[in-house]
Design a protein around this motif. Structure first.
Motif, PDB file in Angstrom:
ATOM      1  N   ASN A 126       0.840  -1.212  -0.025  1.00  0.00           N
ATOM      2  CA  ASN A 126      -0.038  -0.142  -0.166  1.00  0.00           C
ATOM      3  C   ASN A 126       0.882   1.393  -0.095  1.00  0.00           C
ATOM      4  O   ASN A 126       0.413   2.219  -0.603  1.00  0.00           O
ATOM      5  N   GLU A 127       2.024   1.303   0.654  1.00  0.00           N
ATOM      6  CA  GLU A 127       2.853   2.379   0.698  1.00  0.00           C
ATOM      7  C   GLU A 127       3.266   2.826  -0.746  1.00  0.00           C
ATOM      8  O   GLU A 127       3.307   4.039  -0.940  1.00  0.00           O
ATOM      9  N   LEU A 128       3.626   1.642  -1.211  1.00  0.00           N
ATOM     10  CA  LEU A 128       4.147   1.811  -2.804  1.00  0.00           C
ATOM     11  C   LEU A 128       2.969   2.351  -3.780  1.00  0.00           C
ATOM     12  O   LEU A 128       3.197   3.520  -4.524  1.00  0.00           O
ATOM     13  N   ALA A 129       1.883   1.799  -3.498  1.00  0.00           N
ATOM     14  CA  ALA A 129       0.876   1.908  -4.416  1.00  0.00           C
ATOM     15  C   ALA A 129       0.412   3.443  -4.076  1.00  0.00           C
ATOM     16  O   ALA A 129      -0.302   3.915  -5.423  1.00  0.00           O
ATOM     17  N   GLU A 130       0.243   3.745  -3.000  1.00  0.00           N
ATOM     18  CA  GLU A 130      -0.218   5.093  -3.001  1.00  0.00           C
ATOM     19  C   GLU A 130       0.817   6.350  -2.500  1.00  0.00           C
ATOM     20  O   GLU A 130       0.271   7.448  -2.207  1.00  0.00           O
ATOM     21  N   ALA A 131       1.755   6.181  -3.044  1.00  0.00           N
ATOM     22  CA  ALA A 131       2.932   7.081  -2.890  1.00  0.00           C
ATOM     23  C   ALA A 131       2.762   8.222  -3.869  1.00  0.00           C
ATOM     24  O   ALA A 131       1.897   8.007  -4.828  1.00  0.00           O
ATOM     25  N   ARG A 132       2.894   9.402  -3.806  1.00  0.00           N
ATOM     26  CA  ARG A 132       3.126  10.618  -4.827  1.00  0.00           C
ATOM     27  C   ARG A 132       4.529  10.364  -5.345  1.00  0.00           C
ATOM     28  O   ARG A 132       5.385   9.845  -4.906  1.00  0.00           O
ATOM     29  N   VAL A 133       4.429  10.955  -6.564  1.00  0.00           N
ATOM     30  CA  VAL A 133       5.673  10.580  -7.189  1.00  0.00           C
ATOM     31  C   VAL A 133       6.766  11.893  -6.602  1.00  0.00           C
ATOM     32  O   VAL A 133       6.734  12.829  -6.587  1.00  0.00           O
ATOM     33  N   SER A 134       7.909  11.150  -6.110  1.00  0.00           N
ATOM     34  CA  SER A 134       9.135  11.454  -5.227  1.00  0.00           C
ATOM     35  C   SER A 134      10.160  11.913  -6.178  1.00  0.00           C
ATOM     36  O   SER A 134      10.243  11.206  -7.390  1.00  0.00           O
ATOM     37  N   PRO A 135      11.071  12.629  -5.975  1.00  0.00           N
ATOM     38  CA  PRO A 135      12.446  12.898  -6.601  1.00  0.00           C
ATOM     39  C   PRO A 135      13.189  11.255  -7.081  1.00  0.00           C
ATOM     40  O   PRO A 135      13.663  11.323  -7.832  1.00  0.00           O
ATOM     41  N   LEU A 136      12.864  10.429  -6.066  1.00  0.00           N
ATOM     42  CA  LEU A 136      13.779   9.087  -6.414  1.00  0.00           C
ATOM     43  C   LEU A 136      12.844   8.336  -7.272  1.00  0.00           C
ATOM     44  O   LEU A 136      13.586   7.750  -8.435  1.00  0.00           O
ATOM     45  N   HIS A 137      11.385   8.372  -7.189  1.00  0.00           N
ATOM     46  CA  HIS A 137      10.620   7.867  -8.473  1.00  0.00           C
ATOM     47  C   HIS A 137      11.280   8.500  -9.603  1.00  0.00           C
ATOM     48  O   HIS A 137      11.362   7.613 -10.543  1.00  0.00           O
ATOM     49  N   ILE A 138      11.473   9.563  -9.850  1.00  0.00           N
ATOM     50  CA  ILE A 138      11.924  10.378 -11.284  1.00  0.00           C
ATOM     51  C   ILE A 138      13.157   9.815 -11.436  1.00  0.00           C
ATOM     52  O   ILE A 138      13.485   9.503 -12.536  1.00  0.00           O
ATOM     53  N   GLN A 139      14.177   9.841 -10.756  1.00  0.00           N
ATOM     54  CA  GLN A 139      15.552   9.446 -10.884  1.00  0.00           C
ATOM     55  C   GLN A 139      15.642   8.123 -11.218  1.00  0.00           C
ATOM     56  O   GLN A 139      16.089   7.765 -12.360  1.00  0.00           O
ATOM     57  N   LEU A 140      14.938   7.045 -10.851  1.00  0.00           N
ATOM     58  CA  LEU A 140      14.690   5.587 -11.193  1.00  0.00           C
ATOM     59  C   LEU A 140      14.074   5.490 -12.334  1.00  0.00           C
ATOM     60  O   LEU A 140      14.500   4.770 -13.270  1.00  0.00           O
ATOM     61  N   GLY A 141      12.880   6.306 -12.578  1.00  0.00           N
ATOM     62  CA  GLY A 141      12.399   6.202 -13.987  1.00  0.00           C
ATOM     63  C   GLY A 141      13.367   6.808 -15.137  1.00  0.00           C
ATOM     64  O   GLY A 141      13.233   5.765 -16.258  1.00  0.00           O
ATOM     65  N   LEU A 142      14.214   7.657 -14.703  1.00  0.00           N
ATOM     66  CA  LEU A 142      15.185   8.081 -15.690  1.00  0.00           C
ATOM     67  C   LEU A 142      16.203   7.011 -16.094  1.00  0.00           C
ATOM     68  O   LEU A 142      16.715   6.807 -17.174  1.00  0.00           O
ATOM     69  N   ILE A 143      16.540   6.390 -14.761  1.00  0.00           N
ATOM     70  CA  ILE A 143      17.630   5.147 -14.961  1.00  0.00           C
ATOM     71  C   ILE A 143      16.800   4.306 -15.815  1.00  0.00           C
ATOM     72  O   ILE A 143      17.757   3.657 -16.691  1.00  0.00           O
ATOM     73  N   MET A 144      15.882   3.727 -15.529  1.00  0.00           N
ATOM     74  CA  MET A 144      15.168   2.871 -16.520  1.00  0.00           C
ATOM     75  C   MET A 144      15.206   3.300 -17.912  1.00  0.00           C
ATOM     76  O   MET A 144      15.291   2.468 -18.846  1.00  0.00           O
ATOM     77  N   ALA A 145      14.789   4.540 -18.195  1.00  0.00           N
ATOM     78  CA  ALA A 145      14.764   5.199 -19.551  1.00  0.00           C
ATOM     79  C   ALA A 145      15.962   5.030 -19.964  1.00  0.00           C
ATOM     80  O   ALA A 145      16.243   4.621 -21.190  1.00  0.00           O
ATOM     81  N   THR A 166       9.611  -4.878 -15.282  1.00  0.00           N
ATOM     82  CA  THR A 166       9.464  -5.563 -13.726  1.00  0.00           C
ATOM     83  C   THR A 166       9.604  -4.751 -12.746  1.00  0.00           C
ATOM     84  O   THR A 166       8.892  -4.327 -11.982  1.00  0.00           O
ATOM     85  N   TYR A 167      11.061  -3.849 -12.922  1.00  0.00           N
ATOM     86  CA  TYR A 167      11.419  -3.041 -11.730  1.00  0.00           C
ATOM     87  C   TYR A 167      10.600  -1.830 -11.832  1.00  0.00           C
ATOM     88  O   TYR A 167      10.119  -1.244 -10.588  1.00  0.00           O
ATOM     89  N   ILE A 168      10.087  -1.186 -12.774  1.00  0.00           N
ATOM     90  CA  ILE A 168       9.605   0.093 -12.904  1.00  0.00           C
ATOM     91  C   ILE A 168       7.920  -0.211 -12.426  1.00  0.00           C
ATOM     92  O   ILE A 168       7.474   0.638 -11.727  1.00  0.00           O
ATOM     93  N   ASN A 169       7.381  -1.493 -12.849  1.00  0.00           N
ATOM     94  CA  ASN A 169       6.018  -1.567 -12.373  1.00  0.00           C
ATOM     95  C   ASN A 169       5.990  -2.151 -10.567  1.00  0.00           C
ATOM     96  O   ASN A 169       5.005  -1.564 -10.123  1.00  0.00           O
ATOM     97  N   GLU A 170       6.962  -2.549 -10.208  1.00  0.00           N
ATOM     98  CA  GLU A 170       6.962  -2.853  -8.982  1.00  0.00           C
ATOM     99  C   GLU A 170       7.107  -1.453  -7.985  1.00  0.00           C
ATOM    100  O   GLU A 170       6.878  -1.544  -6.628  1.00  0.00           O
ATOM    101  N   LEU A 171       7.556  -0.491  -8.660  1.00  0.00           N
ATOM    102  CA  LEU A 171       7.682   0.725  -7.957  1.00  0.00           C
ATOM    103  C   LEU A 171       6.482   2.054  -8.321  1.00  0.00           C
ATOM    104  O   LEU A 171       6.499   2.766  -7.301  1.00  0.00           O
ATOM    105  N   ALA A 172       5.783   1.590  -9.280  1.00  0.00           N
ATOM    106  CA  ALA A 172       5.026   2.831  -9.672  1.00  0.00           C
ATOM    107  C   ALA A 172       3.779   2.936  -8.741  1.00  0.00           C
ATOM    108  O   ALA A 172       3.039   1.797  -8.365  1.00  0.00           O
ATOM    109  N   PRO A 173       3.342   3.989  -8.340  1.00  0.00           N
ATOM    110  CA  PRO A 173       1.991   4.328  -7.807  1.00  0.00           C
ATOM    111  C   PRO A 173       0.882   3.955  -8.577  1.00  0.00           C
ATOM    112  O   PRO A 173       0.941   3.974  -9.974  1.00  0.00           O
ATOM    113  N   ARG A 174      -0.035   3.246  -7.962  1.00  0.00           N
ATOM    114  CA  ARG A 174      -1.241   2.599  -8.606  1.00  0.00           C
ATOM    115  C   ARG A 174      -2.020   3.465  -9.862  1.00  0.00           C
ATOM    116  O   ARG A 174      -2.024   3.417 -10.665  1.00  0.00           O
TER     117      ARG A 174
END
Length: 452
Positions: A11-30, A136-144
């Protein structure tokens, strides 16, 4: 003493707001998928330069495109088992090192049909890790609430941008420096690999499945800094999962069998279409009277449109709460666009049909990746995505080869367009057949990082 708070990690992951770390990890996967997309589509631009000097028939040229996909098939199948057991981080880094090393080796030793294909097979072993595991990595991280959209920006953008950049290099640099320049530039993934050793964290879902609570608290505090104080004294509900000894068998167990076989069928047909088209579009367009620059530009056009199509498809899937109907519509329209190339050879029709094929056919594949990740529980998710792309890569291997053989047998691209268009329509029918299975909807709604 204050009683500790119980925190549900999912729930913590699913309900999270997009944080700087979300963006950083998204850019890494990109960035990871940028090099994947770039490398995957390079052979389409190599064909033009080597068919004559190496004396290749069209079927052999198709094998030249497909050779890297043979390695991809093996890497995609094997990586999921490794990642589900040993972690996403180490597997991603290993795949990137393999890709980087053999990309650098390609212009050095790939000076004949046999040696080029051999190096491409070895490169594919690494490429088979990057796209499925990044998904897989990004889907396990993404807010729902942003499931498909976040994944598409974090994975599909990089892959499409890489494929587009391959077209740009093909148009502007290969006439000056030869096809080898494609791989000298691709070797720039080596510095990225070194940097990622220091900044790439393990997936929270994998840590949760292993009960590594201290590491989870640290990472959750970075993903949701506003709740860092809560995590410091919380007890975590990590729902640790038992490692399956044969997670591939789980995919074919009664609970998953129909879903798995349908996804595999759609992936096979989708990637048959994608690689059959992208492997031959530049060459076919030159044969249909387009200039060198315009013909190579069609390859780049498909990649640009694929991201826009995937983003639109994912947005609609997020709004509807289901991907099946949107996926089916995308493949059906894409198939019709390819079939439109048969009766017409007019520049505007070529442009619109190729753009539509990228938008709908390739765009749907990005969302199929997310659909697959959402369809399995955490302890078999990487295996599920990897096996889907591995089975799909059989279609990808056959696509360029069959397209080349059909052109050679029928002395033109008509039969190729007919086969690819029909395959897209069958994929649309296959994925639509899941609509009657209410368990699919429940699986998608309850998936920890996705609902689309």
């Amino acid at each position: 003493m204050t009683a500790s708070t119980s925190v549900d990690v999912n729930n913590e992951l699913a309900e999270a707001r997009v944080s700087p770390l979300h963006i950083q990890l998204g850019l890494i996967m990109a960035l990871l998928t940028f090099f994947d997309g770039y490398d995957t589509f390079n052979p389409a631009y190599v064909i033009h330069f080597v068919m004559g000097p190496w004396g290749l028939a069209k079927g052999q040229a198709g094998l030249l495109v497909s050779s890297g996909l043979v390695g991809f098939l093996i890497g995609a199948a094997a990586h999921g088992i490794i990642a589900d057991r040993y972690g996403r981080r180490v597997t991603l880094l290993g795949g990137l090192w393999i890709t980087s090393a053999f990309t650098l080796a390609t212009p050095i030793v790939g000076d004949s049909f046999v040696s080029f294909c051999a190096v491409r097979v070895l490169t594919g072993l690494g490429l088979g890790v990057l796209l499925p595991l990044a998904t897989t990595y990004i889907n396990e991280l993404a807010p729902r609430r942003l499931a498909n959209t976040f994944s598409l920006w974090g994975v599909a953008l990089g892959w499409a941008a890489g494929g587009t950049f391959a077209g740009i290099v093909g148009v502007f640099l290969t006439p000056i420096y030869g096809w080898q320049v494609l791989y000298w530039i691709g070797a720039l993934s080596i510095p990225l690999t070194i940097v990622l050793h220091f900044i790439l964290p393990e997936s929270v879902k994998f840590l949760a499945a292993r009960g590594r609570t201290d590491e989870i608290k640290t990472l959750l505090s970075r993903l949701r800094p506003e709740r860092a104080a809560v995590y410091a004294n919380a007890s975590l509900d990590v729902q640790a999962a038992t490692v399956r000894k044969n997670s591939i068998a789980v995919l074919l167990a009664p609970d998953y069998r129909r879903k798995t076989l349908t996804i595999w069928t759609a992936a096979f047909l989708s990637l048959f279409c994608i690689f059959g088209l992208t492997g031959w579009i530049p060459t076919v367009m030159m044969q249909r009277g387009e200039t060198f620059a315009a013909s190579f530009g069609f390859g780049a056009l498909m990649q640009v449109m694929s991201f826009l199509g995937g983003l639109t498809c994912g947005h609609l899937a997020d709004r509807r709460g289901t991907s099946r109907g949107v996926l089916s519509t995308w493949w059906a329209i894409g198939g019709l666009a390819v079939l439109a190339l048969i009766p017409f050879n007019i520049q505007i029709v070529n442009f619109v049909s190729v753009a539509a094929a990228g938008f709908f056919v390739i765009g749907a594949q990005f969302v199929l990746n997310n659909f697959t990740a959402a369809s399995y529980e955490t302890n078999v998710r990487a295996t599920g995505v990897g096996m889907m792309l591995s089975v799909g890569r059989v279609g990808a291997i056959l696509g360029p080869f069959v397209a080349g053989e059909l052109q050679q047998i029928f002395q033109g691209p008509t039969a190729m367009f007919l086969a690819i268009g029909a395959a897209a329509l069958v994929a649309a029918t296959a994925i639509a057949s899941l609509a009657a299975d209410r368990r699919i909807a429940l699986d998608l709604l309850e998936a920890s990082a996705l609902h689309g």
